[in-house]
Design an enzyme around this catalytic site. Structure first.
Site, short mmCIF file in Angstrom:
data_model
loop_
_atom_site.label_atom_id
_atom_site.label_comp_id
_atom_site.label_asym_id
_atom_site.label_seq_id
_atom_site.Cartn_x
_atom_site.Cartn_y
_atom_site.Cartn_z
N SER A 80 0.79 -1.23 0.00
CA SER A 80 0.00 0.00 0.00
C SER A 80 0.82 1.28 0.00
CB SER A 80 -0.96 0.01 1.20
OG SER A 80 -2.04 -0.87 0.98
N LYS A 83 0.10 3.62 -2.80
CA LYS A 83 -0.99 4.60 -2.74
C LYS A 83 -0.45 6.03 -2.71
CE LYS A 83 -4.67 1.82 -0.59
NZ LYS A 83 -4.12 0.50 -0.27
N SER A 135 -5.98 3.45 4.29
CA SER A 135 -5.44 2.55 3.26
C SER A 135 -6.54 1.77 2.55
CB SER A 135 -4.42 1.58 3.87
OG SER A 135 -3.56 1.06 2.89
N LYS A 239 3.11 6.80 4.76
CA LYS A 239 2.24 5.67 4.41
C LYS A 239 2.92 4.35 4.74
CE LYS A 239 -1.59 4.09 2.71
NZ LYS A 239 -1.46 2.94 3.64
#
Length: 374
Positions: A80, A83, A135, A239
């Site tokens: 993730s 992202k 997320s 993140k």
């Protein structure tokens, strides 16, 4: 004729072999030292704290100086953390107040989700929070749909990666869910984070701890998955990610005394929060005092051609030249061996052409009509 062609044959063979012998790989983006698979660190200071991450980068966000790294350009599944690229790509393209009605496909995405419904109750701003805080894979797909669909969004994401010179990165999903061919590197994740942090909207999304999120009946609260927002002094984002194949990945950025340090880790097998905090501490202590081992490069100008190292075709609408898909795919798949074979084949092709030309000219001289009197 064959005797005359022997020197030409020798010459072509020599050219082919010389081209093979002197073929060299492209230097790593950011500096030669960053091509190392092992730890690279500056002299005169203690080594960075040990980490169980297979790959990491510690960088100064303002100067772009890479202070230390391990396997900086090693390509791994990003999970993730990809992202970040989705957000960096779509924030400039989508009006934050645009209303979005997610499809059933978006709502039913596997993995982490914020809990979308197919009702038109969301704005792009809400979905960006869900993407970067919770997320949400469902939010990633809903944003891709709002941008004109999955195919266009992946084109835009890969174009953005090439503009940033994040050449280890290939996006196959907007969420980071594992898919064959999808990759990134600690160096690229640091590049992408640095670009994102220059955007106030991106900073707001990744730095929000708790937010209200729309629901069919009123709203509910969502919280940021970045645990260091609550634990580390000066933490501003960015993140985390995890899949069973990618293992843990994380990018963190913190500011102290007017300076920002970025730490990116990939393929960590366990609990990494304390390790990242220690790497950030080391970065703050080392910045401005050591000779960097590399540099986070600046994005390419919008009008400049980009390096053709991915299989996805960049979008012409993004302001950069779009390479021919077949040439781009071929370039992405080339190895040193295939380049060598290509050079030899070209040389042999030229040789065959010269032989055939000589044979044809000889036949023409032998078969032409005789002039009168001969």
């Amino acid at each position: 004729m064959w005797k005359r062609l022997l020197p030409v044959t020798a010459l072509l063979t020599a050219v082919a072999l010389t081209g093979t012998a002197h073929a060299s790989p492209t230097p790593p983006v950011g500096g030669e030292q960053l091509g190392s698979r092992g730890l690279v660190r500056p002299d005169g200071v203690k080594a960075p704290p040990k980490s169980k991450a297979t790959s990491f980068v510690i960088a100064d966000a303002e100067t772009g100086e890479v202070l230390a790294a391990k396997d900086a350009h090693g390509r791994y599944r990003p999970a993730s953390t990809l992202k970040m690229l989705t957000a960096v790509t779509l924030i400039p393209l989508l009006d934050k107040d645009l209303a979005v009605k997610p499809s059933s496909n978006a709502v039913n995405q596997e993995g982490s989700a914020v809990g979308l419904t197919t009702k038109p109750i969301y704005k792009v701003d809400d979905l960006m929070k869900a993407l970067m805080m919770s997320s949400g894979n469902d939010a990633a797909m809903a944003l891709a749909e709002a941008n004109g669909g999955l195919a266009k969004t992946l084109q835009d994401m890969n174009t953005a990666a090439r503009r940033l010179q994040a050449n280890d990165t290939v996006a196959k999903t907007p969420s980071g869910l594992d898919k064959p061919g999808q990759s990134s590197s600690a160096y690229d994740l640091a590049l992408i984070a640095r670009a994102g942090l220059a955007d106030p909207s991106f900073r707001r999304y990744v730095g929000t701890k708790v937010a209200k999120f729309p629901a069919p009946k009123k709203y509910y609260e969502i919280s940021n998955h970045n645990k260091l927002l609550w634990r580390y002094d000066g933490m501003i984002g960015v993140k985390n990610g995890w899949t069973t194949k990618a293992r843990a990945s994380f990018v963190g950025a913190a500011s102290r005394g007017g300076h920002t340090i970025i730490v990116a880790i990939m393929r960590h097998e366990g609990y990494f929060w304390e390790e990242v905090a220690q790497l950030l501490d080391w970065g703050f202590a080392a910045r401005g005092k050591v000779t960097p081992v590399g540099r986070l490069v600046d994005p390419l100008p919008a009008e400049a051609p980009v390096q053709q190292q991915v299989t996805a075709t960049p979008s012409p609408s993004a302001g950069v030249a779009a390479p021919a898909p077949l040439l781009e795919a071929a370039a992405a798949k080339q190895t040193d061996t295939s380049r060598t074979v290509g050079i030899v084949v070209i040389g042999l092709g030229l040789l065959f052409g010269l032989v055939w030309l000589g044979y044809g000219l000889r036949r023409r001289r032998g078969s032409r009509p005789r002039a009168l009197g001969e």
